[in-house]
Scaffold this motif. Structure first.
Motif: not given
Length: 765
Positions: A19, A26, A32, A39
């Motif tokens: 991250a 995020r 993520l 994601s």
């Protein structure tokens, strides 16, 4: 990033390290995203082989503890043709190997949330042991093998009560009737009138997002010959957790429990044929299982009839009842990968390979029927009803082949390649969307070619410019392919259908950047990129034949997005006599796409038209993200800081009593800011050492608002009072078990975790 750098940071997982990278952010739920992709577009590899959960396309099925990681590599740009089934990034975790002598570590640490916001999270007063972690490693040569065979073992167990708590005021078996006057409701089996000064209302605090997990890794490394290396790795995970359910905050025992477990066996062989040629073979077999239910037996007599709560007015916490959903998922994955590398002269380094994956998927889901009237006891819906889906061992075949050439000329370097991907999910689909009840067809294989090209050329002795272009494909999450596999319509419902004939999602990416080293310890990287994303998976709502026919929803390749971004990275490494290391990463990004709710893709047979499409910011779009780490210390002591600032996510504002059609996601939530701290002190104990350390997450105890009320754009207050949201409840304020509007508008799950302090010790030998 290597093991020493990871261990020096205040992180609990390699995902926390990921991250911090430029181009990574995020989403509101903590997922993520790399360079504006979803994601599910990140491929996770362990020692070069996928460990993804096939139900989620690329969801991580097997965790790796940070103490088992030797190196973490993140490729967020236009990666080479050897990588596929990903459109945003590749994360490769290289696990540790045993050394020439026996070495090991053992750590134990615990902590609690120390926050001034107990009124939001309902955390118990005082200091308690909320989280506990025990982990250890052991590695070295296997006896009697002459150090030709080495082993490495890593184990970790985490227990956390979480930061979201509730109060056990009600039991699932409590009943209520709001259709009578006065109201009747129970608090832990007693009528509410029994409570008063002599009998206080129960107020036991209960964790509502607890999690217990364990992770094991065992690795054997053998070198029978100087030119041959063989590795066997076994990984297994197990986790048990509860999802936070806001409406059950005063009835916490009615919430289901999640159970996950996975196992992975991998065999890697690297054989050097000559100084110019070598090949690798990677094989793996992985299983993953998921369960979600309150009671394992769906006819368990402890289930409570839905008819025990009568006339509930809404906009209030539940007075009883329980969740009756059951979900069972099982996957088996066989994977094989062969790569051959050969150096032709001084210029050409060619690489070719094949990648073969076959998944067998099984899933079952239903909701127990129990209303005390038609269903007088817990009943499993029949398999031929829309309320009960099940399929067994659905096979999905994915294989690929690639060839690439790295050409190193005097003035520039060219990396060119092409990849072939073949996708074949087993299943049926609706060929005519206007006749969903008609005959169905078997899905046919899909295949795609993906060109990749990268060029770099020096501009100084320590700097170069790079340009790249590539096409990237991946299948959508396989769970969405097989939803409602019998294509059943329920009475008075709008069903959702999967689609086994989906096309692979596609991304075309362009990138240009500059890398420059400034002295021996400092380097910068500036990169601009653009992504054009098509055939995204989305739900379309279809109205077919006549207005009296029911609607249905189906997954189709109709969504679109594009991403424009600029990243800047500065890295300052630690020198021999320099105790300071630091990183600074900045991302500017615009991620836009179609609205991804089912009503945004509406097709009406009567008019023959679809809803017009419009580009809006994606739900996880953050225009500016700044991340930084600073590490300072010696071998005996040290301190490190990790911080991140990000502008707010978009949301759709709601204007009360105004007839204004606002564009979706046209306003912004508040910005996010987190700072984490890590302190340690090491003491020598002969050949061993002991380390005392502390980690503080969210050092300044900031309330980061991830979700907000649409009428204010804040999570801390709403204008609901002016809309008389609690008009039914206000006359009953002050009675036992009746909660005010302010309590109902306190949404702890809309904030990030509060400040958490963990202290512990570690032994190394």
């Amino acid at each position: 990033m290597v093991a020493e750098e990871i261990q020096a940071l205040p992180v609990e997982s390699f995902l926390d390290v990921l991250a911090l990278q430029a181009g990574v952010n995020r989403g509101p739920s903590g997922e993520l995203h790399i360079r504006g992709g979803r994601s599910t577009e990140i491929a996770y590899l362990v020692d070069g082989l996928s460990v993804g959960n096939p139900f989620n396309a690329n969801g991580l099925a097997t965790e790796v503890a940070t103490n088992a990681i030797q190196e973490l590599t993140v490729v967020s740009g236009t990666f080479n043709a050897e990588y596929g089934q990903a459109m945003s990034g590749i994360v490769n975790v290289v696990t540790k190997e045993g050394g020439e002598k026996l070495e090991g570590t053992f750590s134990v640490y615990a902590g609690d949330y120390l926050t001034r916001h107990e009124d939001i999270f309902y955390l118990p007063p005082g200091i308690q042991r909320n989280t506990t972690t025990i982990e250890g490693t052991l590695g070295g040569p296997v006896p009697l093998t002459g150090k030709r065979v080495r082993f490495f073992f890593s184990g970790r167990r985490d227990q956390s009560d979480g930061h979201l708590w509730g109060i056990r005021e009600h039991l699932p078996s409590d009943s209520a009737n709001f259709n009578v006057n006065p109201w009747y409701y129970e608090i832990q089996g007693r009528p509410w009138t029994a409570y008063g000064d002599s009998l206080p209302v129960p107020d036991e605090r209960v964790p509502m997002n607890p999690r217990t997990s364990s992770n094991l890794l065992f690795k054997l490394t053998a070198r029978p010959f100087q030119t041959l290396k063989v590795e066997y790795t076994h990984m297994r995970d197990r986790a048990r957790s509860k999802p936070f359910a806001f409406e059950y905050r005063f009835n916490p025992d009615g919430v289901v429990t999640y159970r996950d477990w996975s196992r992975n066996h991998a065999l890697h062989l690297t054989h050097t044929l000559s100084p110019r040629t070598f090949y690798t073979i990677r094989l793996s077999y992985a299983t993953h299982s998921f369960r979600s239910y309150l009671y394992e037996n769906p006819t368990d007599p402890r289930y409570v009839s839905d008819g025990r709560i009568v006339g509930f007015p809404g906009n209030q916490f539940l007075f009883g009842g329980d969740q009756k959903g059951h979900v069972y998922e099982d996957s088996r994955s066989w994977r094989a990968k062969l790569d051959l590398t050969h150096q032709f002269g001084r210029i050409h380094q060619a690489k070719a390979g094949i990648d073969w994956n076959v998944h067998y998927l099984s899933r079952e889901n239903f909701v127990v029927l129990y209303d005390g009237n038609q269903y007088r006891e817990p009943t499993v819906p029949p398999l031929d009803s829309p309320a009960h889906d099940r399929y067994r061992n659905r096979r999905v075949l994915i294989w690929s082949a690639y060839v690439q050439d790295k050409m190193e000329f005097e003035q520039f370097i060219v990396n060119a390649g092409v990849r072939f991907d073949y996708f074949w999910p087993e299943g049926e689909y609706i060929p005519d969307l206007l006749d969903p009840l008609g005959p169905r067809k078997r899905a046919r294989p899909r295949y795609r070619f993906s060109p990749r090209l990268g060029i770099s050329f020096p501009i100084t002795e320590t700097g170069f410019i790079h340009l790249s272009y590539g096409h990237f494909y991946q299948m959508p999450p396989l769970r969405n392919i097989y939803i409602n596999p019998e294509f059943e319509f329920g009475v008075g419902t709008t069903p959702t259908f999967g689609n086994a004939n989906l096309r692979p999602e596609r991304t075309v990416m362009y990138e240009i950047g500059l890398q420059q080293q400034l002295g021996a310890l400092v380097a910068i990287d500036v990169t601009a990129y653009y992504k054009d994303i098509r055939d995204y998976l989305t739900l379309q709502t279809v109205q077919f034949r006549t207005a009296s026919d029911p609607l249905y929803r189906i997954y189709l390749n109709k969504d679109y997005a594009n991403v424009k971004g600029l990243t800047f990275s500065l890295t300052k490494r630690r020198g021999r006599s320099d105790r300071l290391a630091a990183t600074l990463d900045y991302t500017f990004q615009i991620a836009e796409g179609n609205r991804d709710d089912a009503n945004a893709f509406y097709f009406n047979f009567l008019s023959g038209r679809e809803t017009p499409l419009e580009l809006v910011p994606l739900d996880f779009d953050q225009r500016h993200v700044v991340s930084s780490t600073v590490t300072y210390g010696t071998g005996r002591w040290g301190v490190s800081l990790k911080g991140q600032f990000a502008t707010g996510y978009p949301y759709t504002p709601e204007l009360i009593n105004q007839k204004v059609d606002l564009k979706p996601n046209s306003a912004r939530k508040p910005s996010q800011l987190t700072v984490d701290l890590y302190l340690y002190r090491t003491f020598a104990l002969g050949p061993a050492s002991i380390q005392l350390f502390a980690r503080v997450y969210n050092l300044f105890d900031r309330l980061n608002e991830r979700f907000v009320f649409n009428d204010t754009g804040r999570a801390t207050y709403s204008l609901a009072r002016y809309r008389n949201l609690h008009a039914t409840w206000e006359p009953h304020y002050g009675k036992p078990g009746i909660h005010t509007l302010d309590e109902y508008l306190t949404r702890p799950h809309w904030f990030g975790p509060p400040r958490e302090v963990r202290v512990g010790m570690s032994l190394a030998f």
